[in-house]
Design a protein around this motif. Sequence first.
Motif, PDB file in Angstrom:
ATOM      1  N   PRO A   1      37.719  72.442  -7.281  1.00 18.26           N
ATOM      2  CA  PRO A   1      37.820  73.885  -7.081  1.00 18.26           C
ATOM      3  C   PRO A   1      37.964  74.232  -5.599  1.00 18.26           C
ATOM      4  N   ALA A   2      38.854  75.149  -5.304  1.00 19.82           N
ATOM      5  CA  ALA A   2      39.008  75.632  -3.931  1.00 19.82           C
ATOM      6  C   ALA A   2      37.755  76.386  -3.512  1.00 19.82           C
TER       7      ALA A   2
ATOM      8  N   GLU B   1      41.267  66.381  -7.905  1.00 20.36           N
ATOM      9  CA  GLU B   1      41.434  67.812  -8.175  1.00 20.36           C
ATOM     10  C   GLU B   1      40.049  68.435  -8.167  1.00 20.36           C
TER      11      GLU B   1
ATOM     12  N   LYS C   1      44.394  68.050  -4.923  1.00 20.53           N
ATOM     13  CA  LYS C   1      44.758  69.453  -5.181  1.00 20.53           C
ATOM     14  C   LYS C   1      43.488  70.294  -5.289  1.00 20.53           C
ATOM     15  N   ALA C   2      43.493  71.422  -4.585  1.00 19.68           N
ATOM     16  CA  ALA C   2      42.419  72.411  -4.723  1.00 19.68           C
ATOM     17  C   ALA C   2      42.937  73.520  -5.633  1.00 19.68           C
ATOM     18  N   THR C   3      42.159  73.888  -6.647  1.00 25.05           N
ATOM     19  CA  THR C   3      42.628  74.843  -7.651  1.00 25.05           C
ATOM     20  C   THR C   3      41.729  76.071  -7.712  1.00 25.05           C
ATOM     21  N   GLY C   4      42.259  77.132  -8.298  1.00 16.68           N
ATOM     22  CA  GLY C   4      41.482  78.344  -8.484  1.00 16.68           C
ATOM     23  C   GLY C   4      41.641  79.309  -7.324  1.00 16.68           C
ATOM     24  N   LYS C   5      40.735  80.264  -7.246  1.00 16.83           N
ATOM     25  CA  LYS C   5      40.831  81.322  -6.238  1.00 16.83           C
ATOM     26  C   LYS C   5      39.747  81.232  -5.176  1.00 16.83           C
TER      27      LYS C   5
ATOM     28  N   LYS D   1      41.471  76.363   0.765  1.00 13.33           N
ATOM     29  CA  LYS D   1      42.141  77.266  -0.167  1.00 13.33           C
ATOM     30  C   LYS D   1      42.915  76.467  -1.208  1.00 13.33           C
ATOM     31  N   ALA D   2      43.296  77.125  -2.280  1.00  9.51           N
ATOM     32  CA  ALA D   2      44.072  76.466  -3.330  1.00  9.51           C
ATOM     33  C   ALA D   2      45.371  75.922  -2.754  1.00  9.51           C
ATOM     34  N   GLY D   3      45.723  74.714  -3.194  1.00  8.36           N
ATOM     35  CA  GLY D   3      46.957  74.108  -2.724  1.00  8.36           C
ATOM     36  C   GLY D   3      46.876  72.600  -2.743  1.00  8.36           C
ATOM     37  N   ASP D   4      47.942  71.968  -2.261  1.00 13.57           N
ATOM     38  CA  ASP D   4      48.025  70.521  -2.207  1.00 13.57           C
ATOM     39  C   ASP D   4      47.640  70.026  -0.818  1.00 13.57           C
TER      40      ASP D   4
END
Length: 383
Positions: free
Chosen positions: A53-54, A51, A122-126, A100-103
């Motif tokens: 950061p996006a 996991e 997983k990429a998280t955030g904005k 970008k955020a997503g799996d």
Amino acid sequence: MRPARLTVLTAAAAVAALTAVTGCAEKSDKSGSGAIQVKATDTACEVSKTEFPAGKVTIEVENKGSKVTELYVLFPDDRIVAERENIGPGTKATITAEIKAGDYAFTCKPGMKGDGIRTQVKATGKGGTEKRSPELDAAVASYRKYVQEQADETLPKAKAFADAVKAGDLEAAKKAYAPSRIGWERTEPVAESFGDIDPKVDVREDGLEAGQDPAKDWTGWHRLEKSLFQENKIDDNDKKLADTLIADLTEWQKKVGQAEITPTSMANGAKELLDEVATGKVTGEEERYSHTDLVDFKANVEGAQKSYELLKTVTAKNDPELAKQLDTQFAAMNTLLDKYRADKNTYEFTSYDKVGEAERKELSDAVSALGEPLSKLAAAVVK
């Protein structure tokens, strides 16, 4: 051409692949760089962060195995976000991508065959949704237009090739073969990003998966190349394969507009095109029957140079020395290739079986000299 087929895993296969990954739990970033560390072996694909950061992501890959490997970052539907092929045993590679955020799945492919060993991430955030500079927006828009134009221009040339095959005109088919491939070779990373089209149209016989029957499962340009140039014949099956080729290329033409294109995917794609040259064209493996490797070689270089030229304004601003190196090496590469054609305005190159070992070494050295600075382009455009 990607050496082997990358297919969508079934749920059971995905579980099996993940079970085969040893030590894939999150590990600390020992480099301190903030990069995601991937250690690839012949049996594992260890990822330091599952996991993250996006946004702008740096991936540092080390091949600790005995086989050449590849790393893919895949969307859930198997479209490619980023990739790096031909990572030799004991070597490292760095990939810069915008995610970008997503799996996603990080996939190592030891031996460059099969579905690979997958790790879900997983990429998280904005991050990754920030507004780009006008220069980069313009580069992406122009490149999207370019790849669509290449697909649109390829289809009629491929139809001329297919029509000659279906008419049983051996000499006309041979003459039309190499020109039909130019647009594909210029933009191959985009075509490969869809996963299933490339193995349908551009796989070599030794790129078939275990269990596939060349007589039944081998389709595309290179199957027809073998018939035309080695077997020196056209039979009814070849005529059917010509129709299949056009159907698959038409699918590619329709999908091109859906490709995920970012400044880093353009830059990484340029490097991938040079990798294609290094592993297939310089060796003579790609066009082993027709010996039209230099046509593909030139098209790969043109596609890489197009990406760079569209990104050059930003590259020169962020890393002027890199831009200078790339200008120099592209010029040297094109000058060298011009030695093998009588007219710079045509694609009539010397048959590659007539190119000696010393000349092939010179070409290989030029590819290496260009590939080294090109590998830094993605990082430069997102500084």
